[in-house]
Enzyme design. Structure first.
Site, PDB file in Angstrom:
ATOM      1  N   VAL A   1     -24.808 -26.552   8.099  1.00 12.90           N
ATOM      2  CA  VAL A   1     -23.454 -26.974   7.633  1.00 12.90           C
ATOM      3  C   VAL A   1     -23.085 -25.461   6.739  1.00 12.90           C
ATOM      4  O   VAL A   1     -22.001 -24.886   6.739  1.00 12.90           O
ATOM      5  CB  VAL A   1     -23.367 -28.011   6.492  1.00 12.90           C
ATOM      6  CG1 VAL A   1     -21.986 -28.200   6.056  1.00 12.90           C
ATOM      7  CG2 VAL A   1     -24.016 -29.314   7.521  1.00 12.90           C
ATOM      8  N   TYR A   2     -24.307 -25.022   5.851  1.00 15.17           N
ATOM      9  CA  TYR A   2     -23.669 -24.091   4.914  1.00 15.17           C
ATOM     10  C   TYR A   2     -23.475 -22.756   5.939  1.00 15.17           C
ATOM     11  O   TYR A   2     -22.748 -21.783   5.542  1.00 15.17           O
ATOM     12  CB  TYR A   2     -25.086 -23.679   3.994  1.00 15.17           C
ATOM     13  CG  TYR A   2     -25.089 -22.476   3.198  1.00 15.17           C
ATOM     14  CD1 TYR A   2     -24.266 -22.421   2.086  1.00 15.17           C
ATOM     15  CD2 TYR A   2     -25.590 -21.346   3.631  1.00 15.17           C
ATOM     16  CE1 TYR A   2     -24.316 -21.441   1.123  1.00 15.17           C
ATOM     17  CE2 TYR A   2     -25.562 -20.085   2.962  1.00 15.17           C
ATOM     18  CZ  TYR A   2     -24.942 -20.193   1.630  1.00 15.17           C
ATOM     19  OH  TYR A   2     -24.870 -19.009   0.903  1.00 15.17           O
TER      20      TYR A   2
END
EC number: 1.1.1.294
Length: 387
Positions: A221-222
């Site tokens: 996600v990051y």
């Protein structure tokens, strides 16, 4: 650099293999490198000193790298706006940074003291995910400082290292909202103000793992938000081609902050010993470059190829630098690290300027070296042997 190499190669060819002439060419080249670097570093140092106070806004600046960046800007006599979600954290950070300024004044010499007296730090709470908060931050900064010269989108979150299926809906929403949506909102509002300022301004978005499109397992996600920011940067570059607002990226590399350490494993920490740095170290490199940036589309990086090479070559002596074999931190707390900050960082040094100059201007250094070589050769008397 290539053209300089070609000219030198021609010089060696014209020398006809004469050892004395070849030695003269090498010494001339070396002298040109030294002279060119010294002159260039002096110009960088002069530009930094004459830059004057900058009005700077830094999101996510109550801890870690953001706080270290704020401290370095203040060291240069700049005016800084601190911003974070927590009003209490903002107030505490302002008090700490004001104490740092006073410590600097107590040991600074006359010229540096005049610079530190210009430093100013204010702050307000802001959730970068909320458009109304971002607008309030912009209005606060303009009201306190009059204008905004530099805006740094430093606010970010990660939520640890684990497979995507183990991230909750709330985790994913907060990561994407803070890292990507927050940067979009802040950049939009900053540019809207800067485009009407006489001197424009500069916006910096922070690179991170995944920015270049590489995979980021356990932080998918990051990494996707950072990759999205790189596309955002490329699009803005074309949109603002004729604008007075410069849009840039800052890449701090791997910094020992809560963002990096959250959920990190023992294996991760052993790797951190080799490639990671403290926030203060990274900020010392990034801030001078941000202060004098020009144009648009610049990349201000800490982990340059020479630094990466140095880290790999000295990996064996870096073991246990930050964490012991069991993963326990062995580095000092922030309060202890900056206790002598005022004395050790009282000024932007000539060595700092020399490092800045040599990062991206080797072409001019080599060009000057070739000029020096031919001046010395032309004054050595007579034509080249063998011609």
């Amino acid at each position: 650099m290539m053209s300089s190499g070609v000219v030198l190669a021609v010089g060696f060819q014209l020398s006809g293999g004469d050892s004395q002439t070849d030695a003269l060419i090498w010494y001339s080249w070396l002298g040109g490198v030294i002279i060119g670097t010294m002159l260039g570093a002096n110009s960088v140092l002069e530009e930094h000193c004459k830059a004057g106070p900058r009005n700077v806004v830094i999101t996510g600046s109550t801890r870690g790298l953001g706080k270290a960046l704020a401290r370095e800007f203040l060291l240069s006599g700049d005016h800084v706006v601190i911003a974070s979600r927590s009003p209490d954290s903002v107030l505490q950070t302002i008090n700490e940074l004001e104490e740092n300024i006073q410590e600097g004044l107590s040991v600074a010499k006359k010229k540096q003291r005049e610079t530190l007296l210009q430093a100013k730090v204010v702050g307000t709470s802001c959730d970068v995910c909320k458009p109304e908060d971002v607008k309030k931050l912009v209005n606060f900064a303009v009201g306190e400082l009059g204008s905004i010269d530099i805006w740094i989108n430093n606010a970010g979150t990660n939520k640890g290292f684990r497979p995507l299926v183990n991230f909750s809906d709330e985790d994913i929403t907060q990561i994407v909202s803070t890292n990507l949506v927050g940067s979009l909102l802040c950049t939009r509002e900053a540019m809207d103000v800067m485009q009407y300022q006489e001197k424009g301004g500069h916006v910096f978005n922070m690179d991170g793992a995944g920015s270049g499109g590489s995979s980021t397992p356990l932080t998918a996600v990051y990494g996707s938000t950072k990759c999205g920011l790189r596309q955002f940067q490329a699009s803005l570059m074309k949109e603002s081609r004729r604008s007075k607002v410069g849009v840039h990226t800052a890449s701090p590399g791997m910094v020992l902050t809560d963002l990096l350490l959250s959920g990190s494993s023992l294996q991760n920490k052993q790797m951190f010993n080799i490639i990671c740095e403290l926030p203060e170290t990274v900020a010392r490199t990034l801030v001078p470059r941000m202060r004098v940036v020009k144009g648009s589309g610049k990349a201000v990086n800490y982990l340059t190829p020479p630094r990466i090479l140095l880290a790999l070559v000295t990996a064996w002596v870096r073991r246990g630098r930050w964490f012991d074999e069991e993963g326990r931190a062995v580095y000092a707390a922030e309060a202890d690290r900056i206790r002598n900050w005022a004395e050790s960082r009282t000024r932007f040094s000539f060595t700092d300027a020399m490092e800045m100059y040599t990062e991206n201007t080797w072409v001019s250094v080599f060009s000057l070296s070739v000029v020096c070589a031919f001046i010395m050769l032309s004054s050595s008397g007579g034509p080249f042997p063998g011609t």
